[in-house]
Design a protein around this motif. Structure first.
Motif, short mmCIF file in Angstrom:
data_model
loop_
_atom_site.label_atom_id
_atom_site.label_comp_id
_atom_site.label_asym_id
_atom_site.label_seq_id
_atom_site.Cartn_x
_atom_site.Cartn_y
_atom_site.Cartn_z
N GLY A 123 0.69 11.53 -16.90
CA GLY A 123 -0.41 11.74 -15.96
C GLY A 123 -0.01 11.52 -14.52
N ASP A 124 1.26 11.24 -14.26
CA ASP A 124 1.74 11.03 -12.89
C ASP A 124 0.83 10.10 -12.10
OD1 ASP A 124 3.97 12.58 -13.27
OD2 ASP A 124 3.09 14.40 -12.40
N ILE A 125 0.68 8.89 -12.60
CA ILE A 125 -0.18 7.89 -11.97
C ILE A 125 0.63 7.10 -10.94
CG2 ILE A 125 -1.58 5.83 -12.39
CD1 ILE A 125 -2.09 7.02 -15.22
N ASP A 169 -3.29 -0.12 -2.68
CA ASP A 169 -4.44 0.66 -2.22
C ASP A 169 -4.95 1.42 -3.45
OD1 ASP A 169 -6.28 2.46 -1.22
OD2 ASP A 169 -5.00 3.15 0.43
N THR A 170 -5.99 0.89 -4.06
CA THR A 170 -6.47 1.46 -5.32
C THR A 170 -7.16 2.81 -5.14
OG1 THR A 170 -8.47 0.10 -5.17
CG2 THR A 170 -6.63 -0.75 -6.50
N GLU A 171 -7.30 3.28 -3.90
CA GLU A 171 -7.77 4.64 -3.69
C GLU A 171 -6.62 5.63 -3.86
OE1 GLU A 171 -9.92 5.08 -0.05
OE2 GLU A 171 -11.37 3.54 -0.57
N GLU A 172 -5.37 5.13 -3.79
CA GLU A 172 -4.19 5.97 -3.97
C GLU A 172 -3.64 5.90 -5.38
OE1 GLU A 172 -1.04 5.27 -1.25
OE2 GLU A 172 -2.22 5.78 0.51
N GLY A 173 -3.88 4.82 -6.08
CA GLY A 173 -3.33 4.65 -7.42
C GLY A 173 -3.82 3.39 -8.07
N VAL A 174 -3.11 2.97 -9.10
CA VAL A 174 -3.48 1.74 -9.81
C VAL A 174 -2.62 0.59 -9.29
CG1 VAL A 174 -4.23 2.98 -11.88
CG2 VAL A 174 -1.85 2.21 -11.70
N LEU A 175 -3.11 -0.60 -9.45
CA LEU A 175 -2.40 -1.78 -8.97
C LEU A 175 -1.16 -2.07 -9.84
CD1 LEU A 175 -2.32 -4.13 -7.00
CD2 LEU A 175 -3.81 -5.38 -8.55
N ALA A 176 -1.28 -1.78 -11.14
CA ALA A 176 -0.15 -2.06 -12.06
C ALA A 176 -0.20 -1.13 -13.25
CB ALA A 176 -0.22 -3.51 -12.53
N LYS A 177 0.95 -0.97 -13.89
CA LYS A 177 1.05 -0.21 -15.14
C LYS A 177 1.85 -1.03 -16.14
CE LYS A 177 1.84 4.00 -15.82
NZ LYS A 177 0.97 4.93 -16.48
N MET A 178 1.50 -0.83 -17.43
CA MET A 178 2.19 -1.56 -18.48
C MET A 178 2.70 -0.57 -19.54
SD MET A 178 1.04 -4.82 -20.80
CE MET A 178 -0.54 -4.19 -21.28
N TRP A 179 3.94 -0.81 -19.98
CA TRP A 179 4.54 -0.05 -21.07
C TRP A 179 4.91 -1.04 -22.15
CZ3 TRP A 179 5.36 0.81 -15.94
CH2 TRP A 179 5.16 2.10 -15.47
N GLU A 228 0.82 -1.22 0.00
CA GLU A 228 0.00 0.00 0.00
C GLU A 228 0.85 1.26 0.00
OE1 GLU A 228 -2.71 -0.18 3.29
OE2 GLU A 228 -3.92 -1.75 2.35
N ASP A 229 2.16 1.12 0.16
CA ASP A 229 3.08 2.25 0.14
C ASP A 229 3.25 2.66 -1.33
OD1 ASP A 229 4.95 4.16 0.66
OD2 ASP A 229 6.50 2.79 1.34
N ALA A 230 2.47 3.64 -1.77
CA ALA A 230 2.41 4.03 -3.18
C ALA A 230 3.75 4.59 -3.66
CB ALA A 230 1.31 5.07 -3.38
N VAL A 231 3.99 4.42 -4.96
CA VAL A 231 5.20 4.93 -5.59
C VAL A 231 4.81 5.70 -6.85
CG1 VAL A 231 5.60 2.78 -6.90
CG2 VAL A 231 7.51 4.33 -6.44
N LEU A 232 5.55 6.78 -7.12
CA LEU A 232 5.30 7.60 -8.30
C LEU A 232 6.54 7.58 -9.18
CD1 LEU A 232 3.43 9.55 -9.83
CD2 LEU A 232 4.41 11.41 -8.47
#
Length: 131
Positions: free
Chosen positions: A112-114, A119-129, A87-91
């Protein structure tokens, strides 16, 4: 018997493919994480390789490079998936992945600085490039 074990180990080492992942963390307050990030690579043939936890600590404003060797050659890299370790979000600012078995490098910015977090209230679970 020792010769056979040594021969098998040398063949495995000769066939190992090196993968390198670079992650640049944003400089915004609290953008780093101590919760880790998981990585999965996808090759152009659709095969996937889970790199596991890349690192636990990603300090704010840092660039972290992780190198791993595997006996799996995905060929040309197609996509990188990063998922949250806690849950410790990272940017992130940007990511890049390459291998000595690929003519392509997958890289991209975090448009978009996602934030990434379990914790999906803070961000997304995963990102793909993808390349």
């Amino acid at each position: 018997m020792k010769f056979l074990v040594l021969t098998v180990a040398l063949i495995a080492a000769a066939q190992a493919v090196s993968y390198s992942v670079d992650i640049k963390i944003n400089n915004q307050d609290y953008s780093g994480t101590g919760g880790g990030l998981y990585a999965t690579l996808i090759g152009s043939n659709g095969a996937q390789l889970a790199l596991g936890v890349l690192a636990i600590e990603f300090p704010q404003s840092s660039t972290v490079t992780v190198n791993r060797d595997f006996g799996v050659d995905l060929g040309d890299l197609a996509c990188l998936v990063l998922s949250a370790g806690s849950e410790d979000a990272v940017l992130l600012d940007s990511v890049s992945v390459s291998s000595d078995g690929s003519a392509t490098t997958v890289s991209g910015d975090n448009a978009g600085d996602i934030w990434i977090s379990t914790d999906t209230e803070e961000g997304v679970l995963a990102k793909m490039w993808c390349a």
